[in-house]
Structures are given as C-alpha cells and as structure tokens.
Design a protein around this motif. Structure first.
Motif, mmCIF file in Angstrom:
data_model
loop_
_atom_site.group_PDB
_atom_site.id
_atom_site.type_symbol
_atom_site.label_atom_id
_atom_site.label_comp_id
_atom_site.label_asym_id
_atom_site.label_seq_id
_atom_site.Cartn_x
_atom_site.Cartn_y
_atom_site.Cartn_z
ATOM 1 N N ALA A 9 31.156 47.640 37.310
ATOM 2 C CA ALA A 9 32.464 48.009 37.850
ATOM 3 C C ALA A 9 33.567 47.460 36.992
ATOM 4 C CB ALA A 9 32.619 47.472 39.267
ATOM 5 N N GLY A 10 34.721 48.129 36.984
ATOM 6 C CA GLY A 10 35.860 47.693 36.186
ATOM 7 C C GLY A 10 37.163 48.028 36.860
ATOM 8 N N THR A 11 38.278 47.924 36.144
ATOM 9 C CA THR A 11 39.565 48.205 36.762
ATOM 10 C C THR A 11 39.841 49.691 36.812
ATOM 11 O OG1 THR A 11 40.750 48.028 34.708
ATOM 12 C CG2 THR A 11 40.535 46.045 35.947
ATOM 13 N N SER A 35 41.514 47.518 40.523
ATOM 14 C CA SER A 35 40.809 46.561 39.689
ATOM 15 C C SER A 35 39.693 45.914 40.495
ATOM 16 C CB SER A 35 41.786 45.494 39.194
ATOM 17 O OG SER A 35 41.123 44.551 38.395
ATOM 18 N N LEU A 36 38.476 45.982 39.970
ATOM 19 C CA LEU A 36 37.299 45.481 40.678
ATOM 20 C C LEU A 36 36.808 44.192 40.034
ATOM 21 C CD1 LEU A 36 35.480 48.910 40.955
ATOM 22 C CD2 LEU A 36 36.899 47.812 42.689
ATOM 23 N N ALA A 49 31.708 47.206 46.138
ATOM 24 C CA ALA A 49 32.537 46.557 45.123
ATOM 25 C C ALA A 49 33.805 46.026 45.766
ATOM 26 C CB ALA A 49 32.898 47.548 44.016
ATOM 27 N N VAL A 50 34.294 44.878 45.271
ATOM 28 C CA VAL A 50 35.517 44.282 45.812
ATOM 29 C C VAL A 50 36.473 43.993 44.677
ATOM 30 C CG1 VAL A 50 34.233 43.255 47.721
ATOM 31 C CG2 VAL A 50 34.677 41.891 45.656
ATOM 32 N N GLY A 51 37.803 43.929 45.010
ATOM 33 C CA GLY A 51 38.769 43.696 43.954
ATOM 34 C C GLY A 51 40.141 43.314 44.451
ATOM 35 N N THR A 52 41.158 43.742 43.714
ATOM 36 C CA THR A 52 42.527 43.316 43.988
ATOM 37 C C THR A 52 43.042 43.892 45.295
ATOM 38 O OG1 THR A 52 43.347 45.163 42.658
ATOM 39 C CG2 THR A 52 43.057 43.049 41.542
ATOM 40 N N LYS A 298 34.261 41.851 34.399
ATOM 41 C CA LYS A 298 34.489 40.531 34.971
ATOM 42 C C LYS A 298 33.381 39.963 35.841
ATOM 43 C CE LYS A 298 39.095 39.678 34.192
ATOM 44 N NZ LYS A 298 40.327 39.225 34.824
ATOM 45 N N GLY A 299 32.478 40.759 36.325
ATOM 46 C CA GLY A 299 31.451 40.201 37.193
ATOM 47 C C GLY A 299 30.143 40.936 37.027
ATOM 48 N N VAL A 300 29.017 40.254 37.219
ATOM 49 C CA VAL A 300 27.706 40.903 37.134
ATOM 50 C C VAL A 300 26.746 40.208 38.089
ATOM 51 C CG1 VAL A 300 27.034 39.462 35.161
ATOM 52 C CG2 VAL A 300 25.824 41.599 35.607
ATOM 53 N N SER A 301 25.908 40.982 38.750
ATOM 54 C CA SER A 301 24.864 40.413 39.601
ATOM 55 C C SER A 301 23.652 41.318 39.575
ATOM 56 C CB SER A 301 25.366 40.224 41.037
ATOM 57 O OG SER A 301 25.654 41.472 41.621
ATOM 58 N N HIS A 302 22.535 40.825 40.066
ATOM 59 C CA HIS A 302 21.288 41.579 40.049
ATOM 60 C C HIS A 302 20.656 41.485 41.422
ATOM 61 C CE1 HIS A 302 17.045 42.477 39.193
ATOM 62 N NE2 HIS A 302 17.532 43.224 38.224
ATOM 63 N N ALA A 303 20.418 42.638 42.046
ATOM 64 C CA ALA A 303 19.844 42.656 43.387
ATOM 65 C C ALA A 303 18.328 42.631 43.317
ATOM 66 C CB ALA A 303 20.320 43.890 44.147
ATOM 67 N N SER A 304 17.694 42.490 44.484
ATOM 68 C CA SER A 304 16.252 42.342 44.531
ATOM 69 C C SER A 304 15.515 43.582 44.063
ATOM 70 C CB SER A 304 15.807 42.000 45.958
ATOM 71 O OG SER A 304 16.221 43.024 46.854
ATOM 72 N N ASP A 305 16.171 44.736 44.124
ATOM 73 C CA ASP A 305 15.510 45.969 43.699
ATOM 74 C C ASP A 305 15.739 46.279 42.233
ATOM 75 O OD1 ASP A 305 18.117 46.672 43.680
ATOM 76 O OD2 ASP A 305 17.917 48.480 44.890
ATOM 77 N N GLY A 306 16.406 45.394 41.521
ATOM 78 C CA GLY A 306 16.564 45.553 40.078
ATOM 79 C C GLY A 306 17.863 46.146 39.620
ATOM 80 N N HIS A 307 18.821 46.391 40.499
ATOM 81 C CA HIS A 307 20.104 46.954 40.081
ATOM 82 C C HIS A 307 20.958 45.910 39.378
ATOM 83 C CE1 HIS A 307 20.044 50.350 43.320
ATOM 84 N NE2 HIS A 307 19.162 50.517 42.362
ATOM 85 N N TRP A 308 21.402 46.237 38.149
ATOM 86 C CA TRP A 308 22.379 45.392 37.468
ATOM 87 C C TRP A 308 23.763 45.777 37.939
ATOM 88 C CZ3 TRP A 308 21.191 41.085 35.419
ATOM 89 C CH2 TRP A 308 19.954 40.908 34.792
ATOM 90 N N ILE A 309 24.599 44.771 38.213
ATOM 91 C CA ILE A 309 25.915 45.022 38.782
ATOM 92 C C ILE A 309 26.965 44.235 38.009
ATOM 93 C CG2 ILE A 309 27.314 44.856 40.870
ATOM 94 C CD1 ILE A 309 24.550 44.837 42.352
ATOM 95 N N VAL A 310 28.030 44.910 37.549
ATOM 96 C CA VAL A 310 29.095 44.288 36.779
ATOM 97 C C VAL A 310 30.440 44.686 37.355
ATOM 98 C CG1 VAL A 310 30.147 44.081 34.487
ATOM 99 C CG2 VAL A 310 27.678 44.434 34.717
ATOM 100 N N ALA A 311 31.455 43.840 37.227
ATOM 101 C CA ALA A 311 32.809 44.193 37.673
ATOM 102 C C ALA A 311 33.824 43.805 36.620
ATOM 103 C CB ALA A 311 33.129 43.494 38.987
ATOM 104 N N GLY A 312 34.890 44.588 36.434
ATOM 105 C CA GLY A 312 35.844 44.293 35.385
ATOM 106 C C GLY A 312 37.222 44.869 35.584
ATOM 107 N N SER A 313 37.905 45.290 34.529
ATOM 108 C CA SER A 313 39.285 45.739 34.616
ATOM 109 C C SER A 313 39.398 47.231 34.374
ATOM 110 C CB SER A 313 40.151 44.971 33.613
ATOM 111 O OG SER A 313 39.787 45.274 32.310
ATOM 112 N N ASN A 314 40.409 47.826 34.979
ATOM 113 C CA ASN A 314 40.796 49.227 34.814
ATOM 114 C C ASN A 314 39.828 50.242 35.401
ATOM 115 O OD1 ASN A 314 43.239 48.733 33.732
ATOM 116 N ND2 ASN A 314 42.637 49.119 31.625
ATOM 117 N N GLY A 315 38.960 49.812 36.250
ATOM 118 C CA GLY A 315 38.159 50.652 37.098
ATOM 119 C C GLY A 315 37.292 51.717 36.483
ATOM 120 N N ALA A 316 36.835 51.636 35.258
ATOM 121 C CA ALA A 316 35.965 52.660 34.675
ATOM 122 C C ALA A 316 34.537 52.499 35.179
ATOM 123 C CB ALA A 316 35.969 52.535 33.173
#
Length: 453
Positions: A9-11, A35-36, A49-52, A298-316
C-alpha cells in the motif's frame, strides 16, 4: 489461498499485490486517494489498510475494489496488526487505539491513557505492546482490552516493537539508546545498542535468535541504516544494503520504513523512493526489486497465509505477476528484463535531485517490436538464439523545460545492463516544471519534476 501472494500500500490510495513471494510487483488502484501507513491480511482475500486522517480501507476479494470503512476518528493511524484471535488493532496520533473484531468492518476505540503519537504495535498470545513518542511503551495482558504504561528509561521516540520469544521483546526508536530489550515480555526494559544516532523505524524477527532493524540515514546524503542480531537482540551489528543503493541528495535524509519476515527466512523491507528489498536467508543479504514507483513505501507485514503487505505514500497499488523460472529476475544480481525510468527523488527539489533508470540485458527484437531477457533458455535448456545478445546499450537521458527546449544532457553514452543513478544540479535554473526523458533504442519514457526554490 495462494501462499506467495500479498499486498503493498502507498499514498493516494495506492495498493500493490505480490503473487510470486515478492519478486515482482504491478500497479492496481485501491480507489480512495489517501496516504496509507499500514496494511494487514486476515487470510484469504480479506485485507485492511490504515492511514492519514483516520482512513481505513477494506476489501474482501481480489476482484472487488477497496472500500472506505468508517473509523470514527480523524487522527492519522500509523500502524496495524492482527492478533492471534483474529482481531485487528490500529494505533496512531493522539494516543488513538482502535480495534475491530469483525475483519475490519466496524471499529471501536480503546483508551490508551496517552495523548502522544503511537507508532508500533505487536502481540504474542494475550500480551500486547505498543511503542510511541517520548519513550512511551504501553502493555496489555488481556489481549488488548486495556493498556498500562511501562517504564522505558528513555524520552526518545520509540517506533516499533517485536517479540523474539514469549519473553524476549525488542523495541527500536530514535537516537541514543535506540534499541531497548526486555526479557520478561515487556515488563521492564534496558538499552542494548547506543552506538549511533540513527532513527530506527521498524524491527522484525525471523525466529527466536535472528532479527533485523531498519531506519533512516545517520545524516544527510548517506545511505539508510540496517542492523542485524543473531542472539535474540542482545547484540547488534550493521548489515549494509547492496552497494548499488543510491545515496540521497545532500539535502535529504533517506529512510527505510518497515521490515517483516515470514518465519521461514524470507523477508521484505521497504523505504523511500520506492525501495523494496527481498531476503531469502533471514536478512543476511538483500536483493533490490524495482517496483516502478519513486514513492515512499512505509509499512510491511506478512500474514499467516503468506500475503506480503506494504504501506507507503501517494496511494499507488502494485500487483506482482509470476516470473517464469527460465527468466532472470529484475534485481541486482540478474540482468534486468526491461527498461524503466524511475521517479526522481526528491520531487519537488532544490537544487539537486536523483534520477534512477534501469537498462535491460538484451537488444530489442529484430522486428523492433519489443525486448527480450538476455540468456533466456528453451524448455530443453539450450540457449535461445532467437534474439541478439548484448549487455550494453546507448542511453540518452535529457532534461527539457516546459516549452520543450533541451536544457541539460545527463547521459549520452553506452551503459551496461543494470540499475543506474544520475544527479541533476539545477542551481543555475529557474523554478518551474521540467521533464526528463530516457531513450534507449526504440524505448522512450518521460517523467515530470518540479524545481522549487
């Protein structure tokens, strides 16, 4: 579900999915342009996803758009996590703590007893820990229902916290005593690393011994910082990124914002200017992947099922596509399969900005209709000689003003296949909009930048 898929995720509502374990990424829109700062997967296709300004986005299927969920607050949310029982917690400015027990559909506020910004949250069974500004550390022993402050012995900003074992937990933050360690599940803390003045933004453990912390550069114009431990956070040592990582301009402090591991040695770390790195050996080494954006992730996490998760700027949104085993990956140890012009950083800028571009490892097809990865082999394993092979190309990178007049030539020479960086110093040029164009054979790409004095 597919254990190699995940979301970034991004802004401006940007989201990106990985379907091959993080090797490649492609854009997809999340809808709302906010922005996320964090995104979590709950298994299957459900993600939040969470953000501003209290923004919360949710989707339950990859075929459906992201939709806005009411959070009930206007404060920025900085981080999120999923508890062992499936609840989602989000924390942010003004001491805000939100909880959802229905996969992010509805949210309720929980008192934190603090009004400072909360930056990081983690759980191990029913024990929860939150890191925040002014040395704030909060602890819960009832799965997040209530929170109490614990003494951190520092007034520095604490930005992230992670468990190594049921009892050993590490928090990271800014300046001296930036790394704190607890051996009793967060009841008491002691500083274990005070050797530099970096700002460490994130920490993650591969297993009970190996962990990585990432952060911003020590000073202007220097590369971002990475620390690594192999003894459950007791001692730490620098772990440099590949030498091809560009330095920031002298007026910018470049940062890495988040790192996460999946428990099997694979990890993703993200940062400014679209930095996305992957490790397959527990953080011992990292490979960079170009994701086609210069935004801050700006952010990344990994869930139990293998999903990579990222958060950043400008929402792309970036969504990865599978990479055939016969094709080299676009990273720093393999020749790139395509040409790419990245967003300049910083933008707007004054007076210097960096431009990064990627040169492919093969000539265009004989018909002039496209490009082919160098060294591709057929199913029989024999070299594919359908396309001519080369590792160099003539590259042109030029700057134009708003009227289309050429004002600078940054590159006009043969370049090896790989990732390249060039700096433009516009000190003698007036403020305004400029365009930079990359030309390699039949490939041309143009991007816009703003000089603001």
């Amino acid at each position: 579900s597919d254990t190699s898929s995940g979301w970034v995720a991004g802004t401006k509502g940007a989201m990106a999915q990985s379907t091959d374990g993080g090797h490649s990424w492609a854009s997809k829109s999340s809808g709302p342009t906010t922005s996320l700062n964090a995104v979590v997967s709950l298994g299957g296709d459900t993600a939040v996803a969470v953000g501003t300004t209290g923004a919360i986005l949710r989707r339950v299927s990859r075929q459906q758009p992201w939709t806005t969920v009411t959070s009930g607050i206007s404060s920025t949310l900085q981080a999120a996590t999923v508890t062992p029982d499936g609840s989602i917690f989000a924390v942010g400015n003004s001491g805000r703590i939100l909880r959802s027990t229905d996969a992010g559909l509805t949210w309720s506020s929980i008192a934190s007893g603090s009004t400072t910004t909360l930056y990081g949250i983690t759980f191990r069974d029913s024990i929860g820990l939150i890191a925040g500004n002014n040395g704030t550390l909060l602890r819960s022993t009832n799965a997040g229902t209530s929170w109490s402050p614990v003494t951190s012995n520092t007034a520095n900003m604490m930005r992230s916290v992670a468990f190594a074992t049921d009892s050993i937990v590490v928090a990271v933050g800014m300046y001296s005593a930036t790394v704190l360690r607890s051996t009793n599940a967060g009841e008491t803390w002691a500083g274990v690393y005070t050797q530099d003045f970096s700002r460490y933004n994130s920490i993650s453990f591969v297993d009970s011994l190996r962990g990585t912390a990432v952060g911003s550069a020590v000073d202007y114009g220097l590369p971002p910082t990475v620390l690594r431990t192999t003894d459950a956070g007791l001692t730490w040592s620098p772990a440099p990124l590949p030498p091809t990582v560009p330095l920031a301009p002298a007026t910018i402090v470049m940062g890495l914002w988040s790192v996460r591991f999946d428990g099997n040695g694979s990890g993703i770390l993200v940062g400014d200017v679209g930095f996305l790195f992957q490790s397959t050996n527990g953080g011992e080494s990292w490979t960079r992947h170009l994701v086609g954006t210069g935004l801050s992730l700006k952010g990344v996490s990994h869930a139990s099922d293998g999903h990579w998760i990222v958060a950043g700027s400008n929402g792309a949104i970036l969504e990865s596509t599978p990479v055939p085993s016969s094709v080299a990956l676009d990273n720093e140890t393999a020749e790139p399969s395509s040409f790419l012009l990245m967003s300049n950083f910083p933008n707007p800028f004054n007076p210097e900005t960096r431009i990064e571009y990627r040169v492919a490892g093969s000539l265009e097809r004989a018909s002039g209709s496209g490009y082919q990865v160098s060294g591709v082999r057929s199913e029989s394993g024999t070299p594919n000689t359908q396309y001519p092979f080369t590792t160099t190309h003539h590259v042109s990178l030029r700057i134009y003003d708003l009227l289309g007049r050429e004002v600078a030539v940054l590159v006009n020479e043969e370049k090896q296949a790989g990732i390249h960086t060039v700096t433009w110093n516009a000190a003698r040029f007036p403020s305004g909009v400029y365009f930079y164009r990359l030309t390699v054979g039949h490939f041309t790409e143009t991007r816009k930048m703003v000089l603001m004095k």
